[in-house]
Motif scaffolding. Structure first.
Motif, mmCIF file in Angstrom:
data_model
loop_
_atom_site.group_PDB
_atom_site.id
_atom_site.type_symbol
_atom_site.label_atom_id
_atom_site.label_comp_id
_atom_site.label_asym_id
_atom_site.label_seq_id
_atom_site.Cartn_x
_atom_site.Cartn_y
_atom_site.Cartn_z
ATOM 1 N N SER A 197 59.439 -21.461 58.444
ATOM 2 C CA SER A 197 59.287 -21.888 59.827
ATOM 3 C C SER A 197 60.639 -22.209 60.460
ATOM 4 O O SER A 197 60.798 -22.149 61.670
ATOM 5 C CB SER A 197 58.350 -23.104 59.912
ATOM 6 O OG SER A 197 58.601 -24.009 58.852
ATOM 7 N N THR A 198 61.634 -22.544 59.615
ATOM 8 C CA THR A 198 62.911 -23.034 60.127
ATOM 9 C C THR A 198 64.069 -22.443 59.335
ATOM 10 O O THR A 198 63.967 -22.253 58.121
ATOM 11 C CB THR A 198 62.961 -24.581 60.001
ATOM 12 O OG1 THR A 198 61.859 -25.144 60.699
ATOM 13 C CG2 THR A 198 64.255 -25.151 60.565
ATOM 14 N N LEU A 199 65.175 -22.157 60.017
ATOM 15 C CA LEU A 199 66.414 -21.761 59.358
ATOM 16 C C LEU A 199 67.439 -22.863 59.567
ATOM 17 O O LEU A 199 67.614 -23.343 60.684
ATOM 18 C CB LEU A 199 66.948 -20.451 59.956
ATOM 19 C CG LEU A 199 65.973 -19.268 60.023
ATOM 20 C CD1 LEU A 199 66.670 -18.050 60.652
ATOM 21 C CD2 LEU A 199 65.439 -18.926 58.637
ATOM 22 N N LEU A 223 71.201 -17.562 65.976
ATOM 23 C CA LEU A 223 70.314 -18.160 66.986
ATOM 24 C C LEU A 223 69.521 -17.095 67.738
ATOM 25 O O LEU A 223 68.326 -17.253 67.987
ATOM 26 C CB LEU A 223 71.132 -19.019 67.951
ATOM 27 C CG LEU A 223 71.581 -20.366 67.352
ATOM 28 C CD1 LEU A 223 72.723 -20.974 68.149
ATOM 29 C CD2 LEU A 223 70.405 -21.334 67.271
ATOM 30 N N ARG A 224 70.187 -15.979 68.074
ATOM 31 C CA ARG A 224 69.474 -14.892 68.770
ATOM 32 C C ARG A 224 68.360 -14.314 67.901
ATOM 33 O O ARG A 224 67.246 -14.095 68.363
ATOM 34 C CB ARG A 224 70.447 -13.775 69.155
ATOM 35 C CG ARG A 224 71.298 -14.102 70.352
ATOM 36 C CD ARG A 224 72.413 -13.067 70.496
ATOM 37 N NE ARG A 224 73.422 -13.566 71.426
ATOM 38 C CZ ARG A 224 73.334 -13.444 72.747
ATOM 39 N NH1 ARG A 224 72.296 -12.822 73.294
ATOM 40 N NH2 ARG A 224 74.275 -13.926 73.525
ATOM 41 N N LYS A 232 62.403 -21.895 64.144
ATOM 42 C CA LYS A 232 63.141 -23.069 64.593
ATOM 43 C C LYS A 232 64.489 -23.053 63.875
ATOM 44 O O LYS A 232 64.630 -22.465 62.802
ATOM 45 C CB LYS A 232 62.378 -24.350 64.247
ATOM 46 C CG LYS A 232 61.127 -24.539 65.097
ATOM 47 C CD LYS A 232 60.440 -25.853 64.776
ATOM 48 C CE LYS A 232 59.356 -25.640 63.748
ATOM 49 N NZ LYS A 232 58.675 -26.873 63.321
ATOM 50 N N VAL A 233 65.481 -23.698 64.477
ATOM 51 C CA VAL A 233 66.818 -23.710 63.868
ATOM 52 C C VAL A 233 67.347 -25.139 63.811
ATOM 53 O O VAL A 233 67.200 -25.903 64.759
ATOM 54 C CB VAL A 233 67.801 -22.832 64.672
ATOM 55 C CG1 VAL A 233 69.199 -22.897 64.066
ATOM 56 C CG2 VAL A 233 67.324 -21.383 64.710
ATOM 57 N N LEU A 250 74.940 -22.585 72.885
ATOM 58 C CA LEU A 250 74.410 -21.384 72.242
ATOM 59 C C LEU A 250 72.888 -21.413 72.129
ATOM 60 O O LEU A 250 72.276 -20.451 71.662
ATOM 61 C CB LEU A 250 75.028 -21.208 70.853
ATOM 62 C CG LEU A 250 76.547 -20.980 70.809
ATOM 63 C CD1 LEU A 250 77.054 -21.004 69.374
ATOM 64 C CD2 LEU A 250 76.923 -19.660 71.482
ATOM 65 N N GLY A 251 72.290 -22.537 72.497
ATOM 66 C CA GLY A 251 70.827 -22.615 72.501
ATOM 67 C C GLY A 251 70.227 -23.241 71.253
ATOM 68 O O GLY A 251 69.039 -23.084 70.984
ATOM 69 N N CYS A 252 71.052 -23.960 70.494
ATOM 70 C CA CYS A 252 70.544 -24.657 69.307
ATOM 71 C C CYS A 252 70.180 -26.081 69.711
ATOM 72 O O CYS A 252 70.998 -26.783 70.309
ATOM 73 C CB CYS A 252 71.624 -24.682 68.230
ATOM 74 S SG CYS A 252 71.123 -25.509 66.712
ATOM 75 N N SER A 253 68.964 -26.513 69.412
ATOM 76 C CA SER A 253 68.552 -27.819 69.943
ATOM 77 C C SER A 253 68.477 -28.928 68.902
ATOM 78 O O SER A 253 68.413 -30.100 69.255
ATOM 79 C CB SER A 253 67.211 -27.696 70.668
ATOM 80 O OG SER A 253 66.258 -27.104 69.824
#
Ligand code: C2E
Ligand code: MG
Ligand code: MG
Ligand code: MG
Length: 278
Positions: A197-199, A223-224, A232-233, A250-253
């Motif tokens: 589910s997550t990296l 991220l892309r 999810k990251v 970069l869009g990482c939350s």
């Protein structure tokens, strides 16, 4: 002078060669004792929303308390436990403490997921895996509050074997994170059918982002791809506000690192959570 003497003295040399093996054996014996005594501890490190600094989850990290009050860090004994056949038992003791901690957090009104680290070896052994599943269901906790982290590089070596088990955990509602993502070789080919589910972006990339545009590009690409395949990251090892801002751009939350908090003893982590929840 010393070096020359060592080289010309085969007896001394072979003794010197063996020292690390003897040390390892002594550590293994002491670790066996620590497991019998159930004396390993866990520390909790928060995962946070990079935008707000609010709590997004915890990771349980094993700590081995010593007589002098210090702790041995896992990097120094996890490989020994793996080679010495103790890793399965160690990870189950950590899982047990993690489940207890989730219970404790719930009692304090903190409903946040807590991750534990599993060696890929845990996932190979069928009886061991069954024990893990039984512990999770016997605990009565909501499985969505539990996550398993498994290192990407080693998870990939026998991927077919373990992906079925990771999927089984996800079907129960347990989160699965691929740890240290980006350090393995086959990651890009495998990303399309990862049972996860997550990296977690390895901290070596986060660490280099400020000085290397190559590292920024790698993080950007991870991220892309994650967005494309709905992972999810979490960024590991965030130490500076510059890194935090770059990751956000970069869009990482979600991130984790010394900028927010080191791993904390459980009681301190509860306090931290109470001060960093919305
Ligand atoms: P990991 O799962 O990738 O955990 C992250 C490691 O980075 C932790 O080290 C953490 O303390 C450290 N860290 C966190 N934030 C920062 C930061 O901002 N900068 C830097 N330089 N480091 C940071 P730790 O606790 O020594 O654990 C090392 C590794 O040992 C873990 O890496 C994990 O792979 C393994 N490990 C820990 N606990 C367990 C366990 O219960 N079972 C198993 N099988 N492995 C474990
Ligand atoms: Mg981890
Ligand atoms: Mg990691
Ligand atoms: Mg790591």
């Amino acid at each position: 002078e010393q070096a020359r003497e060592n080289r010309s003295n085969p007896l001394f040399f072979s003794h010197y060669d063996q020292a690390p093996i003897l040390e390892r054996y002594a550590l293994l014996t002491r670790l066996r004792q620590a497991l019998d005594d159930h004396s390993l501890d866990i520390f909790l490190q928060p995962k946070v929303e990079l935008e707000t600094g609010l709590l997004a989850g915890f990771e349980a990290l094993v700590r081995w308390p010593q007589a002098d009050g210090s702790y041995i860090r896992p990097d120094q004994f996890i490989p020994i436990a793996e080679h010495g056949g103790l890793i399965g038992e160690l990870d189950l003791q950590v899982l047990d403490k993690t489940l207890q901690t989730i219970q404790l957090l719930q009692e304090q009104g903190i409903h946040t997921p807590v991750a534990f680290n599993a060696s890929p070896l845990d996932l190979f052994e069928p009886s061991h895996f069954e024990t893990m599943l039984r512990m999770i269901s016997d605990s009565g906790i909501n499985p969505t509050l539990l996550e398993l982290e498994v290192t990407e590089s080693r998870a990939m070596e026998e991927y077919d074997m373990i992906s079925e088990r990771l999927q089984q955990l996800m079907d129960m509602g347990v989160g699965v994170s691929i740890d240290d993502f980006g350090t393995g070789y086959s990651s890009l080919g495998h990303i399309t059918h990862l049972a996860a589910s997550t990296l977690k972006i390895d901290r070596s990339f986060v660490f280099r982002m400020e000085e290397s545009t190559d590292a920024v590009h790698v993080v950007d690409m991870i991220l892309r791809l994650s967005r494309r395949f709905s992972f999810k990251v979490v960024a590991e090892g965030v130490e500076t506000d510059t890194q935090r801002k770059l990751l956000l751009e970069l869009g990482c939350s979600i991130g984790q690192g010394y900028l927010f908090s080191p791993p904390l003893p459980v009681n301190d982590a509860v306090d931290w959570a109470l001060h960093h929840s919305s």
